[in-house]
Design a protein around this motif. Structure first.
Motif, short mmCIF file in Angstrom:
data_model
loop_
_atom_site.label_atom_id
_atom_site.label_comp_id
_atom_site.label_asym_id
_atom_site.label_seq_id
_atom_site.Cartn_x
_atom_site.Cartn_y
_atom_site.Cartn_z
N GLY A 3 -26.33 -28.97 11.98
CA GLY A 3 -26.60 -27.67 11.41
C GLY A 3 -26.94 -26.65 12.48
N SER A 6 -23.79 -25.70 14.48
CA SER A 6 -22.90 -24.79 13.76
C SER A 6 -23.31 -23.33 13.97
CB SER A 6 -22.90 -25.12 12.26
OG SER A 6 -24.18 -24.86 11.68
N MET A 7 -24.58 -23.10 14.33
CA MET A 7 -25.04 -21.74 14.58
C MET A 7 -24.89 -21.31 16.04
SD MET A 7 -25.72 -20.73 11.66
CE MET A 7 -26.33 -19.13 12.18
N PRO A 147 -11.77 -23.25 6.98
CA PRO A 147 -13.09 -22.91 6.41
C PRO A 147 -13.28 -21.41 6.31
CG PRO A 147 -13.26 -24.49 8.24
CD PRO A 147 -11.87 -23.94 8.27
N GLY A 148 -14.13 -21.02 5.40
CA GLY A 148 -14.46 -19.61 5.28
C GLY A 148 -13.55 -18.86 4.32
N ALA A 201 -18.58 -19.96 14.15
CA ALA A 201 -19.64 -20.41 13.24
C ALA A 201 -19.06 -20.76 11.87
CB ALA A 201 -20.71 -19.34 13.12
N VAL A 202 -18.00 -20.06 11.47
CA VAL A 202 -17.34 -20.36 10.20
C VAL A 202 -16.70 -21.74 10.24
CG1 VAL A 202 -15.52 -19.63 8.61
CG2 VAL A 202 -16.91 -17.91 9.78
N ASP A 203 -15.99 -22.04 11.33
CA ASP A 203 -15.34 -23.35 11.46
C ASP A 203 -16.35 -24.48 11.61
OD1 ASP A 203 -12.31 -22.50 11.96
OD2 ASP A 203 -13.57 -21.17 13.14
N SER A 205 -19.24 -24.61 10.34
CA SER A 205 -20.11 -24.75 9.16
C SER A 205 -19.83 -26.04 8.41
CB SER A 205 -19.93 -23.55 8.22
OG SER A 205 -18.59 -23.50 7.72
N CYS A 206 -18.64 -26.63 8.62
CA CYS A 206 -18.30 -27.87 7.92
C CYS A 206 -18.55 -29.10 8.78
CB CYS A 206 -16.85 -27.85 7.45
SG CYS A 206 -15.64 -27.68 8.78
N ASP A 208 -20.24 -32.27 10.08
CA ASP A 208 -21.25 -33.19 9.57
C ASP A 208 -21.31 -34.48 10.39
OD1 ASP A 208 -18.88 -34.31 8.88
OD2 ASP A 208 -19.30 -34.48 6.73
#
Length: 234
Positions: A3, A6-7, A147-148, A201-203, A205-206, A208
């Motif tokens: 997390g 991702s930022m 994503p996004g 950051a959009v890419d 965001s997924c 994990d």
């Protein structure tokens, strides 16, 4: 952990944009640059102390973050099935951009101009090429996750196109010479590249987890038929 990673792109964009304008403000305040003589290049603002120290630290830190982003993106694209040669070309282009950024920060314009210009070339031109390669990959492999929101792709295309146009304009205006206009183009290019990095950051965001491919080491026993892959989720 993922997390926070991702930022990282968004933090890099904010760090770089705030940082270069801080350098500009300090340079204007202590009269290292004179706005009545024309609008200065970014490098000119960061050539004199004390802002040169801020400039070096800013770009070195930004280069490290950009390198991390390029490496994470490489592994993400690999897990999405992107071919090794194209994926490595994209990653190394991004790392050249990060290296050039660090060179610009450490070899100031007034101290080592030839090295500084080489670094600027990699930072700006290789950086723009890096994002064009990302767009080419998305166009070539329609099956890649996107994503996004749907407008993210057209936004990236518009930013890359504008960045390329401004680069051509910057070179032409500098050679005429129209240095203030050329410098304004340079500032706009830098803002666009920072924004493009921030859009990762959009890419991310997924994100994990990541895949580790363990290659067999030298041993007396026969190696396994293929490398062992472990999926690690943090």
């Amino acid at each position: 952990m993922w997390g926070y990673l991702s930022m990282l792109p968004a933090f890099l964009a904010l760090w770089a944009i705030a940082g270069v304008w801080t350098v500009f403000a300090v340079a204007v305040t202590n009269r290292s640059v004179n706005l009545t003589e024309g609008f200065p290049y970014i490098s000119l603002c960061g050539s004199y102390p004390p802002q040169s120290c801020i400039f070096s630290q800013l770009l070195n830190t930004g280069a490290v973050m950009a390198s991390w982003i390029c490496i994470i993106r490489y592994h993400q694209l690999r897990d999405w099935g992107v071919g090794k040669w194209l994926n490595q070309l994209i990653m190394w282009t991004g790392l050249l951009c990060a290296l050039g950024t660090s060179v610009v920060g450490n070899f100031q314009q007034k101290n080592q101009l030839p090295t500084h210009l080489v670094g600027a070339f990699f930072a700006l031109f290789a950086g723009n090429f890096y994002f064009w390669l990302q767009l080419y990959l998305c166009w070539r492999m329609k099956s890649l996750p996107q994503p996004g929101a749907p407008w993210i792709g057209p936004l990236r295309l518009g930013l890359c196109s504008l960045c390329t146009i401004l680069m051509v304009a910057m070179v032409i205006l500098h050679s005429w010479p129209m240095r203030s206009a050329s410098a304004a183009c340079e500032w706009a290019i830098a803002m666009l590249l920072f924004t493009l990095f921030g859009l990762f950051a959009v890419d991310f965001s997924c994100l994990d987890g990541c895949t580790l491919c363990l290659q067999p080491g030298p041993s007396l026993s026969p190696p396994p038929a293929s490398p062992i892959s472990l999926q690690i989720t943090l």
